[in-house]
Design an enzyme around this catalytic site. Sequence first.
Site, short mmCIF file in Angstrom:
data_model
loop_
_atom_site.label_atom_id
_atom_site.label_comp_id
_atom_site.label_asym_id
_atom_site.label_seq_id
_atom_site.Cartn_x
_atom_site.Cartn_y
_atom_site.Cartn_z
N ASN A 9 29.46 -5.44 -11.42
CA ASN A 9 29.67 -5.21 -12.85
C ASN A 9 31.16 -5.00 -13.06
OD1 ASN A 9 29.83 -4.33 -15.46
ND2 ASN A 9 28.65 -2.45 -15.16
N GLU A 167 21.30 4.39 -11.76
CA GLU A 167 22.72 4.74 -11.75
C GLU A 167 22.89 6.16 -12.30
OE1 GLU A 167 25.35 0.96 -11.67
OE2 GLU A 167 25.13 1.63 -13.74
N SER A 212 29.48 4.43 -7.39
CA SER A 212 30.42 4.63 -6.28
C SER A 212 29.92 4.02 -4.97
CB SER A 212 30.75 6.11 -6.10
OG SER A 212 31.39 6.61 -7.27
P1 13P Z 1 31.23 2.24 -9.82
O1 13P Z 1 30.73 1.41 -8.66
O2 13P Z 1 32.64 1.92 -10.20
O3 13P Z 1 30.94 3.68 -9.62
O4 13P Z 1 30.36 1.78 -11.11
C1 13P Z 1 28.98 1.75 -11.02
C2 13P Z 1 28.44 1.07 -12.22
O5 13P Z 1 28.45 1.63 -13.31
C3 13P Z 1 27.91 -0.28 -12.08
O6 13P Z 1 27.25 -0.68 -13.22
#
Ligand code: 13P
Length: 252
Positions: A9, A167, A212
Amino acid sequence: MRNKFIAGNWKMQGSLATNPALLHSVAAGAATLPTVTMAVMTPFPYLPQVQALLAGSACAWGAQDVSEEAAGAFTGEVSVAMLQDMGCRYVIVGHSERRARHGESDARVGAKARAAIEGALIPIICLGETLAQREAGETLAVVHRQLDAVLEAVGVRRMPQAVLAYEPVWAIGTGRSATPAQVQEVHAALRSRVSNADWVVGAGLQILYGGSVKPSNALELMGLPDVDGALVGGASLVADDFLDIGRAAATA
Ligand code: 13P
């Protein structure tokens, strides 16, 4: 055995000038990972460029949001049919950044997931709790409520045409991933809720973890029994990191 799926993403990042190098590297790496589905979700304006560069490659693509409306007076919105025109296979719906910043309700996220499925796009449906909700012991209640709205809108029989992404809001962009035990607990709870409605659908449901994910934690997370891949933010903008996560998924 469910296949692993690694989706990037990009969020509101990228540029016409820098996208080609990243896309070429990711496509070349994806070709070496036949057991893993790789895809990137880019900003709308770059979809023509992404389509031109990734067509026929081992990396699929998609968008980060879609309207639940088919067409008409909805200024600023983008329809399922437009994403189809751009060759998208996937679309993210219900990302916490949209739930928080744009007030997207559980019902709207369900409607977007349904519209995507009806237009033969695969929605990657995001859900997850805030830190305050986790600390209050509400994690499972929150994700169950978010999931139930999706099940009501979509119907369990069509869930094989969707992907879930857990998430936790507090793990997004913070460098602090959820622990393997926290991830497995929520994924198993989500799967079991779907299985209660339809056992076969629950067993086959693809559930990604996001928050993350990076090369250093990918192998452990991807090896969890109810984790079927990752939704990767920051690390999806660095080809080597994104591909290392793909390789971890292939090994796990
Ligand atoms: P990060 O991997 O930057 O923490 O973002 C996760 C995310 O929101 C993917 O949709």
